[in-house]
Design a protein around this motif. Structure first.
Motif, PDB file in Angstrom:
ATOM      1  N   ILE A  23       0.423  -1.237  -0.111  1.00 43.97           N
ATOM      2  CA  ILE A  23       0.035   0.250  -0.135  1.00 43.97           C
ATOM      3  C   ILE A  23       1.131   0.894   0.202  1.00 43.97           C
ATOM      4  O   ILE A  23       0.546   2.635  -0.753  1.00 43.97           O
ATOM      5  CB  ILE A  23      -0.672   0.056   1.331  1.00 43.97           C
ATOM      6  CG1 ILE A  23      -1.789  -0.985   0.954  1.00 43.97           C
ATOM      7  CG2 ILE A  23      -1.430   1.204   1.649  1.00 43.97           C
ATOM      8  CD1 ILE A  23      -3.090  -1.384   2.256  1.00 43.97           C
ATOM      9  N   ARG A  24       1.538   1.488   0.987  1.00 45.11           N
ATOM     10  CA  ARG A  24       2.585   2.594   1.161  1.00 45.11           C
ATOM     11  C   ARG A  24       3.369   1.838  -0.445  1.00 45.11           C
ATOM     12  O   ARG A  24       4.134   3.512  -0.853  1.00 45.11           O
ATOM     13  CB  ARG A  24       3.608   2.249   2.176  1.00 45.11           C
ATOM     14  CG  ARG A  24       3.337   2.031   3.243  1.00 45.11           C
ATOM     15  CD  ARG A  24       4.006   2.498   4.107  1.00 45.11           C
ATOM     16  NE  ARG A  24       3.493   2.593   5.750  1.00 45.11           N
ATOM     17  CZ  ARG A  24       3.484   1.632   6.871  1.00 45.11           C
ATOM     18  NH1 ARG A  24       4.707   1.331   7.158  1.00 45.11           N
ATOM     19  NH2 ARG A  24       2.936   2.031   8.361  1.00 45.11           N
ATOM     20  N   GLU A  25       3.789   1.828  -1.205  1.00 47.88           N
ATOM     21  CA  GLU A  25       4.938   1.414  -2.222  1.00 47.88           C
ATOM     22  C   GLU A  25       3.355   1.945  -3.433  1.00 47.88           C
ATOM     23  O   GLU A  25       4.035   2.735  -4.498  1.00 47.88           O
ATOM     24  CB  GLU A  25       5.111   0.159  -2.654  1.00 47.88           C
ATOM     25  CG  GLU A  25       6.094   0.466  -4.121  1.00 47.88           C
ATOM     26  CD  GLU A  25       6.238  -1.229  -4.341  1.00 47.88           C
ATOM     27  OE1 GLU A  25       6.398  -1.732  -5.753  1.00 47.88           O
ATOM     28  OE2 GLU A  25       6.132  -1.852  -3.938  1.00 47.88           O
ATOM     29  N   TYR A  26       2.272   1.606  -2.986  1.00 48.10           N
ATOM     30  CA  TYR A  26       1.749   2.008  -4.435  1.00 48.10           C
ATOM     31  C   TYR A  26       1.138   3.666  -4.034  1.00 48.10           C
ATOM     32  O   TYR A  26       0.731   4.301  -5.137  1.00 48.10           O
ATOM     33  CB  TYR A  26       0.268   1.568  -4.081  1.00 48.10           C
ATOM     34  CG  TYR A  26      -0.994   1.952  -5.218  1.00 48.10           C
ATOM     35  CD1 TYR A  26      -0.890   1.316  -6.844  1.00 48.10           C
ATOM     36  CD2 TYR A  26      -1.892   2.809  -4.723  1.00 48.10           C
ATOM     37  CE1 TYR A  26      -1.854   1.583  -7.429  1.00 48.10           C
ATOM     38  CE2 TYR A  26      -3.201   3.505  -5.639  1.00 48.10           C
ATOM     39  CZ  TYR A  26      -2.521   2.829  -6.987  1.00 48.10           C
ATOM     40  OH  TYR A  26      -3.539   3.142  -7.878  1.00 48.10           O
ATOM     41  N   ARG A  27       1.239   3.999  -2.985  1.00 49.92           N
ATOM     42  CA  ARG A  27       0.348   5.578  -3.212  1.00 49.92           C
ATOM     43  C   ARG A  27       2.101   6.763  -3.230  1.00 49.92           C
ATOM     44  O   ARG A  27       1.895   7.620  -3.818  1.00 49.92           O
ATOM     45  CB  ARG A  27       0.723   5.947  -0.924  1.00 49.92           C
ATOM     46  CG  ARG A  27       1.052   7.480  -0.706  1.00 49.92           C
ATOM     47  CD  ARG A  27       0.187   7.122   0.256  1.00 49.92           C
ATOM     48  NE  ARG A  27       1.543   7.389   1.177  1.00 49.92           N
ATOM     49  CZ  ARG A  27       2.279   6.704   3.022  1.00 49.92           C
ATOM     50  NH1 ARG A  27       0.110   7.040   2.897  1.00 49.92           N
ATOM     51  NH2 ARG A  27       2.815   6.777   3.026  1.00 49.92           N
ATOM     52  N   THR A  28       3.704   6.094  -3.474  1.00 42.61           N
ATOM     53  CA  THR A  28       4.520   6.962  -3.523  1.00 42.61           C
ATOM     54  C   THR A  28       4.457   6.690  -5.359  1.00 42.61           C
ATOM     55  O   THR A  28       5.195   7.726  -6.101  1.00 42.61           O
ATOM     56  CB  THR A  28       5.851   5.985  -3.259  1.00 42.61           C
ATOM     57  OG1 THR A  28       6.153   4.887  -3.124  1.00 42.61           O
ATOM     58  CG2 THR A  28       5.775   6.049  -1.478  1.00 42.61           C
ATOM     59  N   LYS A  29       4.126   5.339  -5.760  1.00 47.16           N
ATOM     60  CA  LYS A  29       4.015   5.348  -7.078  1.00 47.16           C
ATOM     61  C   LYS A  29       3.186   6.540  -7.561  1.00 47.16           C
ATOM     62  O   LYS A  29       3.238   7.145  -8.776  1.00 47.16           O
ATOM     63  CB  LYS A  29       3.491   3.968  -8.052  1.00 47.16           C
ATOM     64  CG  LYS A  29       5.022   2.977  -7.550  1.00 47.16           C
ATOM     65  CD  LYS A  29       4.407   1.942  -8.323  1.00 47.16           C
ATOM     66  CE  LYS A  29       5.414   1.246  -8.270  1.00 47.16           C
ATOM     67  NZ  LYS A  29       4.981  -0.417  -8.910  1.00 47.16           N
ATOM     68  N   ARG A  30       1.812   6.299  -6.529  1.00 45.19           N
ATOM     69  CA  ARG A  30       0.883   7.048  -6.873  1.00 45.19           C
ATOM     70  C   ARG A  30       0.906   8.925  -7.606  1.00 45.19           C
ATOM     71  O   ARG A  30       0.295   9.563  -7.963  1.00 45.19           O
ATOM     72  CB  ARG A  30      -0.238   6.719  -6.823  1.00 45.19           C
ATOM     73  CG  ARG A  30      -1.946   7.921  -6.618  1.00 45.19           C
ATOM     74  CD  ARG A  30      -2.278   7.595  -7.903  1.00 45.19           C
ATOM     75  NE  ARG A  30      -3.737   7.602  -7.819  1.00 45.19           N
ATOM     76  CZ  ARG A  30      -4.417   8.120  -8.832  1.00 45.19           C
ATOM     77  NH1 ARG A  30      -4.216   7.464  -9.816  1.00 45.19           N
ATOM     78  NH2 ARG A  30      -5.755   9.313  -8.485  1.00 45.19           N
ATOM     79  N   GLN A  31       1.535   8.774  -6.017  1.00 42.55           N
ATOM     80  CA  GLN A  31       1.680  10.546  -5.697  1.00 42.55           C
ATOM     81  C   GLN A  31       3.239  10.805  -7.522  1.00 42.55           C
ATOM     82  O   GLN A  31       3.286  12.161  -7.783  1.00 42.55           O
ATOM     83  CB  GLN A  31       2.460  10.620  -4.541  1.00 42.55           C
ATOM     84  CG  GLN A  31       1.500  10.800  -2.831  1.00 42.55           C
ATOM     85  CD  GLN A  31       2.021  10.644  -1.863  1.00 42.55           C
ATOM     86  OE1 GLN A  31       3.286  10.651  -1.669  1.00 42.55           O
ATOM     87  NE2 GLN A  31       1.260  10.857  -1.291  1.00 42.55           N
ATOM     88  N   ALA A  32       3.847  10.014  -7.999  1.00 38.05           N
ATOM     89  CA  ALA A  32       5.209  10.366  -8.376  1.00 38.05           C
ATOM     90  C   ALA A  32       4.700  10.710 -10.034  1.00 38.05           C
ATOM     91  O   ALA A  32       4.828  11.541 -10.753  1.00 38.05           O
ATOM     92  CB  ALA A  32       6.013   8.988  -8.143  1.00 38.05           C
ATOM     93  N   SER A  33       3.508   9.805 -10.106  1.00 42.19           N
ATOM     94  CA  SER A  33       2.568   9.600 -11.422  1.00 42.19           C
ATOM     95  C   SER A  33       1.651  10.857 -12.073  1.00 42.19           C
ATOM     96  O   SER A  33       1.274  10.766 -12.627  1.00 42.19           O
ATOM     97  CB  SER A  33       2.028   8.343 -11.881  1.00 42.19           C
ATOM     98  OG  SER A  33       1.340   7.543 -10.878  1.00 42.19           O
TER      99      SER A  33
END
Length: 108
Positions: A47-57
């Motif tokens: 979930i944390r990894e997805y959140r960082t990817k979502r914020q970056a993209s």
């Protein structure tokens, strides 16, 4: 006779108290346990990894160019069907209050 009833009543209260304490200790042990089990830890990490990817993209995560093409195609279809409005924004609705006429009540 009274002594027997009192002892059975006492044992019933004792067993109910033990069951309640056992349940509460089981719940609080999980609540106070700061470490997660391995499956929970993997889930939280994902979930944390997805959140960082979502914020970056700043958009959908792990999508390719075919996704963007499909999105553009569907938006084009919607614009043809429903007009040339921007499909990415919510429309503004403006409602006006109706004007009512005052009607005199007949006196009897």
């Amino acid at each position: 006779m009274i002594l027997q009833r009192l002892s059975t009543f006492s044992s019933a209260i004792k067993s109910a108290t033990l069951v309640t304490l056992r349940r509460n200790i089981g719940v609080t042990a999980v609540a106070f346990n700061k470490e997660l089990d391995p499956v929970q830890k993997l889930f939280v990490d994902k979930i944390r990894e997805y959140r960082t990817k979502r914020q970056a993209s700043a958009g959908p995560v792990d999508t390719g160019p075919e996704y963007q093409q499909d999105l553009e195609r569907e938006l084009f279809k919607l614009k043809q069907m429903y007009g040339k409005a921007d499909m990415n924004t919510f429309p503004d609705f403006k409602f006006e209050d109706p004007k009512f006429e005052a009607i005199e009540k007949p006196q009897s």
